[in-house]
Motif scaffolding. Structure first.
Motif, PDB file in Angstrom:
ATOM      1  N   VAL A  22       0.850  -1.189   0.000  1.00 23.98           N
ATOM      2  CA  VAL A  22       0.000   0.000   0.000  1.00 23.98           C
ATOM      3  C   VAL A  22       0.884   1.237   0.000  1.00 23.98           C
ATOM      4  CG1 VAL A  22      -1.812   1.265   1.204  1.00 23.98           C
ATOM      5  CG2 VAL A  22      -1.787  -1.242   1.253  1.00 23.98           C
ATOM      6  N   LEU A  23       0.685   2.108  -0.981  1.00 22.22           N
ATOM      7  CA  LEU A  23       1.418   3.363  -1.057  1.00 22.22           C
ATOM      8  C   LEU A  23       0.516   4.520  -0.638  1.00 22.22           C
ATOM      9  CD1 LEU A  23       3.272   3.021  -4.496  1.00 22.22           C
ATOM     10  CD2 LEU A  23       4.255   2.770  -2.223  1.00 22.22           C
ATOM     11  N   ASN A  24       1.113   5.529  -0.063  1.00 24.14           N
ATOM     12  CA  ASN A  24       0.378   6.767   0.200  1.00 24.14           C
ATOM     13  C   ASN A  24      -0.014   7.404  -1.123  1.00 24.14           C
ATOM     14  OD1 ASN A  24       0.575   6.969   3.145  1.00 24.14           O
ATOM     15  ND2 ASN A  24       2.773   7.126   2.778  1.00 24.14           N
ATOM     16  N   GLU A  25      -1.187   7.981  -1.180  1.00 22.39           N
ATOM     17  CA  GLU A  25      -1.691   8.565  -2.423  1.00 22.39           C
ATOM     18  C   GLU A  25      -1.282  10.032  -2.508  1.00 22.39           C
ATOM     19  OE1 GLU A  25      -5.873   7.735  -2.635  1.00 22.39           O
ATOM     20  OE2 GLU A  25      -5.590   5.590  -2.257  1.00 22.39           O
ATOM     21  N   ASN A  26       0.037  10.259  -2.504  1.00 24.54           N
ATOM     22  CA  ASN A  26       0.539  11.627  -2.576  1.00 24.54           C
ATOM     23  C   ASN A  26       0.465  12.199  -3.984  1.00 24.54           C
ATOM     24  OD1 ASN A  26       2.607  10.093  -0.438  1.00 24.54           O
ATOM     25  ND2 ASN A  26       1.707  11.992   0.317  1.00 24.54           N
ATOM     26  N   ILE A  27       0.757  11.359  -4.962  1.00 27.28           N
ATOM     27  CA  ILE A  27       0.699  11.758  -6.372  1.00 27.28           C
ATOM     28  C   ILE A  27      -0.101  10.696  -7.107  1.00 27.28           C
ATOM     29  CG2 ILE A  27       2.019  12.226  -8.470  1.00 27.28           C
ATOM     30  CD1 ILE A  27       4.354  13.047  -6.669  1.00 27.28           C
ATOM     31  N   ILE A  28      -1.172  11.103  -7.780  1.00 34.87           N
ATOM     32  CA  ILE A  28      -2.049  10.164  -8.491  1.00 34.87           C
ATOM     33  C   ILE A  28      -1.966  10.443  -9.984  1.00 34.87           C
ATOM     34  CG2 ILE A  28      -4.410   9.298  -8.753  1.00 34.87           C
ATOM     35  CD1 ILE A  28      -4.968  10.344  -5.911  1.00 34.87           C
ATOM     36  N   LEU A  29      -1.575   9.438 -10.750  1.00 38.20           N
ATOM     37  CA  LEU A  29      -1.451   9.554 -12.201  1.00 38.20           C
ATOM     38  C   LEU A  29      -2.235   8.428 -12.856  1.00 38.20           C
ATOM     39  CD1 LEU A  29       2.403  10.275 -12.271  1.00 38.20           C
ATOM     40  CD2 LEU A  29       0.559  11.942 -12.399  1.00 38.20           C
ATOM     41  N   ASN A  30      -2.417   8.517 -14.173  1.00 40.43           N
ATOM     42  CA  ASN A  30      -3.185   7.467 -14.856  1.00 40.43           C
ATOM     43  C   ASN A  30      -2.417   6.820 -15.987  1.00 40.43           C
ATOM     44  OD1 ASN A  30      -3.221   9.447 -16.802  1.00 40.43           O
ATOM     45  ND2 ASN A  30      -5.388   9.204 -17.311  1.00 40.43           N
ATOM     46  N   ASP A  31      -1.077   6.999 -15.985  1.00 39.45           N
ATOM     47  CA  ASP A  31      -0.272   6.441 -17.070  1.00 39.45           C
ATOM     48  C   ASP A  31       1.044   5.934 -16.510  1.00 39.45           C
ATOM     49  OD1 ASP A  31       0.224   6.284 -20.149  1.00 39.45           O
ATOM     50  OD2 ASP A  31       2.037   7.183 -19.303  1.00 39.45           O
ATOM     51  N   PRO A  32       1.429   4.684 -16.808  1.00 48.20           N
ATOM     52  CA  PRO A  32       2.677   4.130 -16.274  1.00 48.20           C
ATOM     53  C   PRO A  32       3.916   4.921 -16.678  1.00 48.20           C
ATOM     54  CG  PRO A  32       1.271   2.380 -17.122  1.00 48.20           C
ATOM     55  CD  PRO A  32       0.650   3.668 -17.545  1.00 48.20           C
ATOM     56  N   ALA A  33       3.941   5.453 -17.907  1.00 48.32           N
ATOM     57  CA  ALA A  33       5.103   6.232 -18.336  1.00 48.32           C
ATOM     58  C   ALA A  33       5.249   7.489 -17.489  1.00 48.32           C
ATOM     59  CB  ALA A  33       4.972   6.599 -19.812  1.00 48.32           C
TER      60      ALA A  33
END
Length: 297
Positions: free
Chosen positions: A216-227
């Motif tokens: 489980v990671l903290n949701e500090n930065i949320i992105l929608n692309d693996p790159a």
């Protein structure tokens, strides 16, 4: 004029005594084979098989029809292969869908050698984070992970998709390295929101002894692309979980550090998908063979 697909479906079903076994030989679904045989019966006006839940057997008319086709079908298939070879090199538009990070990093570099061998093929490659409908959208092939195998689609594994934890040396400077997946909560997290689900991706990691633990990671930065997630990690913004093939080059260069090296999550294989066809276009066949050879398949 009866189609070759109908005749092939009839002959292979008669030889194997099963629509399912014939389907495996022809790379079709059992439903497609059954449909082809039914169309042949309708076109000829003759019942060729007696069907039951447990057995498929030829009628008297079916036995006579099989005997009359026999080697003629093999000769017809050989003639088609010969005329296909006479047409010259594989050519035409090759429409392929690829997962962006894996496609750009591992498949696109194969293109120069592929085009040098097959100069008449024109690639139209779409780099996209979605599961395409190969048949409905007219794709010759797709490369990615997690595709649902719909009827008429074949899958061949290219690489394992192990999920690993990574961060940059800049981020890790002065910080304690995590010893277990639970320790990841002590770090800044770069996470992904799934495009299809709209939820933050969660992973269960496993070590070499088979022990499991939630990562489980903290949701500090949320992105929608693996790159984008990889780039954020390279910028020193935090820890992220990515497919190993997408970060292996950066790990080898020392630009990223693999954390928890004995732990990984299983995201299923990265595979090559393509529609099953009785007569596959030469451009698709050579692309499949080329990619599989490049990945040792």
């Amino acid at each position: 004029m009866e189609t070759l697909a109908n005749l092939e479906s009839f002959v292979r079903s008669a030889e194997t005594g099963s629509f399912s076994a014939a389907a495996r030989l022809l790379a079709l679904t059992p439903a497609a084979v059954s449909r082809n045989v039914a169309m042949l019966e309708r076109n000829t006006g003759v019942r060729l098989f007696q069907r039951s839940t447990r057995k498929l057997s030829l009628t008297e008319a079916g036995e006579g029809f099989l005997a009359s086709i026999g080697g003629n079908l093999e000769a017809l298939q050989a003639a088609i292969r010969a005329v296909s070879s006479d047409r010259g090199e594989p050519a035409g538009l090759l429409k392929v869908s690829l997962a962006p990070t894996f496609g750009i990093g591992h498949v696109l570099p194969l293109l120069p050698a592929f085009l040098a061998r097959y100069p008449l093929i024109r690639p139209e490659w779409h780099f996209e984070n979605r599961q395409v409908d190969l048949i409905a959208e007219g794709y010759d092939a797709a490369i990615g992970g997690g595709f649902e195998l719909t009827p008429g689609v074949i899958s061949r594994k290219l690489a394992a998709a192990d999920i690993v934890a990574v961060a940059s040396p800049v981020y890790l400077a002065g910080r304690a390295l995590p010893a277990t997946p639970a320790d990841l909560l002590g770090h800044t997290g770069i996470v992904m929101r799934g495009i299809r689900t709209g939820r933050i991706r969660q992973w269960v990691m496993r070590d070499e002894a088979g022990q499991e633990a939630n990562a489980v990671l903290n949701e500090n930065i949320i992105l929608n692309d693996p790159a984008a997630m990889r780039e954020a990690a390279l910028l020193g913004l935090g820890v992220t979980l990515l497919v190993l093939p997408d970060v292996v080059t950066q790990i080898q260069r020392g630009e990223l550090v693999r954390l928890l090296p004995d732990w990984h999550a299983d995201a299923g294989p990265i595979s090559l998908y393509y529609p099953s066809r009785t007569l596959m276009p030469a451009k698709t066949r050579v692309f499949i063979d080329f990619v599989m050879a490049a990945f040792g398949g």
